[in-house]
Design an enzyme around this catalytic site. Structure first.
Site, PDB file in Angstrom:
ATOM      1  N   ARG B  12       0.820  -1.226   0.000  1.00  0.00           N
ATOM      2  CA  ARG B  12       0.000   0.000   0.000  1.00  0.00           C
ATOM      3  C   ARG B  12       0.853   1.276   0.000  1.00  0.00           C
ATOM      4  NH1 ARG B  12      -4.672  -1.795  -1.796  1.00  0.00           N
ATOM      5  NH2 ARG B  12      -4.917  -3.876  -0.979  1.00  0.00           N
ATOM      6  N   LYS B  15       2.663   1.915  -5.304  1.00  0.00           N
ATOM      7  CA  LYS B  15       3.494   1.457  -6.426  1.00  0.00           C
ATOM      8  C   LYS B  15       2.706   1.299  -7.723  1.00  0.00           C
ATOM      9  CE  LYS B  15       4.289  -2.548  -4.587  1.00  0.00           C
ATOM     10  NZ  LYS B  15       3.452  -2.396  -3.382  1.00  0.00           N
ATOM     11  N   ALA B  36      -0.652 -12.053 -10.797  1.00  0.00           N
ATOM     12  CA  ALA B  36      -1.454 -12.628  -9.709  1.00  0.00           C
ATOM     13  C   ALA B  36      -2.175 -13.876 -10.191  1.00  0.00           C
ATOM     14  CB  ALA B  36      -2.457 -11.613  -9.188  1.00  0.00           C
ATOM     15  N   HIS B  50      -9.829  -5.309  -9.696  1.00  0.00           N
ATOM     16  CA  HIS B  50      -8.620  -4.600 -10.112  1.00  0.00           C
ATOM     17  C   HIS B  50      -8.716  -4.183 -11.575  1.00  0.00           C
ATOM     18  CE1 HIS B  50      -4.492  -3.964  -8.488  1.00  0.00           C
ATOM     19  NE2 HIS B  50      -5.088  -4.319  -7.368  1.00  0.00           N
ATOM     20  N   ARG B  54      -9.131  -0.181 -13.585  1.00  0.00           N
ATOM     21  CA  ARG B  54      -8.191   0.442 -14.514  1.00  0.00           C
ATOM     22  C   ARG B  54      -8.921   1.169 -15.637  1.00  0.00           C
ATOM     23  NH1 ARG B  54      -5.089  -4.056 -13.300  1.00  0.00           N
ATOM     24  NH2 ARG B  54      -5.749  -5.261 -15.076  1.00  0.00           N
TER      25      ARG B  54
END
Lengths: 169, 169, 169
Positions: B12, B15, B36, B50, B54
């Site tokens: 967290r 990055k 992942a 996720h 984006r």
């Protein structure tokens, strides 16, 4: 020091000392918001020792949970404020079963409107091996997000190592 | 951003966001290589979330193991690439029983020859107490060595804390 | 490199290599004070390998505990010195049941009077989740305090990440 300053670092990196140095460079008296909770006699002694170690001119407020209320009251006095530390506050919030997102949102709403200089101390806990228990992983997620959110609105951000500051902002 | 950029930081620390910011400052579309692995339904949900988070313009490639192949194919498209993250890839390599030295050597051979801009994200895991289990110690040795090796050939290296970058190179 | 240099960093951050680079930029021969203890055959092998990996021109002194004595003797030779590392020395002190405050005070008394260039390597261990065992918490307190105390009197302090230095002082 003016506005909002965030001072991050690991254990024994000199965060608190740097924060005290920045705040006491301003005319006193100063407000010290301590979020540590005295769960037992040992902790009470440690907190007393801590208080004794600070220079005259500090008004200490112990507030493990209602940081927003404590900051509002401190702001009304017009005095510079040091919060030590965000990480213990977050721990207290979680242990008390309060909702982290709501509590941190209230803090983030308050901070930009404060008129006194404020130094916030936080522990960086996300640079080791991924912890093997879920609570620790959640905790470092919360702490990291809080630091990012505060850093975004802070006027100055320091990262301490071996007592020396790196200025991130 | 041009050439090879390595973005390191703790949990967290901002990055991935910084990497996305750097890559999307270039003309799209962009290739997102996600390392992942969805071992269970929770992880599948997290990955989907996720992806949804984006911006449009990302082409996502899921590649837990064959990062060299995925990077080669991405390079052939001429599009900027983000790899998120090296640390999960290394974990996957170890869990799959592949030989770490050989796999990282292949990656280090490939990187200098890539012609598209590439951002690599890595987790810094070596700044806590020495882990009490051997696998964790080995893992942080491997991760640290990989980061050093990539930093040596990278054009730019950032260390993130609280969402803010320190430029190491 | 002149005077006292402190090189901090996590596991596999390139601390030792940077220290060797700084010391060997001076005319040799150089003194290498190794604080690692060979508890078993594996550790003996590792230490031997380490020695073999160093360039010619190093005189290696193994001293797990009496760092002050070893530094005094090295100083008398007039040769540049590298101590690798403070963290293992501190571990050895604690395991030997010696009093940490007394031992570190003796080191801090000695350092300012040394006339040869000295590079000290230390492991940063305070940036992960709070360890769940008391000894680890005490250890990182001691390590953090020692780093702060040395940083205060050092001429130069580097923080290494991925083999790259950030200059703190």
């Amino acid at each position: 020091m003016k506005g909002l300053t965030l001072i991050l670092g690991g254990a024994r990196s000199g965060k608190s000392r740097k924060a005290e140095e920045l705040v006491t460079a301003l005319p006193g008296p100063w407000v010290y918001i301590a979020t540590a909770q005295a769960f037992d006699a040992e902790m009470q002694d440690r907190i007393r020792l801590h208080q004794g170690g600070r220079a005259d001119g500090w008004v200490t407020v112990e507030e493990p949970l209602d940081l927003v209320a404590a900051l509002s009251r401190a702001n009304a006095t017009g005095r510079p404020v040091l919060v030590d530390c965000l990480t213990l506050w977050l721990t207290n919030i979680i242990l008390a079963g309060r909702e982290v997102e709501g509590e941190t949102a209230r803090l983030l709403d308050l901070l930009p409107g404060l008129t006194v200089p404020v130094a916030l101390v936080g522990n960086e806990v996300g640079l080791g091996i991924v912890p093997d228990n879920r609570l620790s992983r959640l905790f470092r997620d919360h702490a990291g997000r809080l630091h990012q959110d505060i850093a975004r609105i802070a006027d100055k951000v320091l990262f301490m190592a071996a007592g020396l500051p790196m200025q991130l902002k």
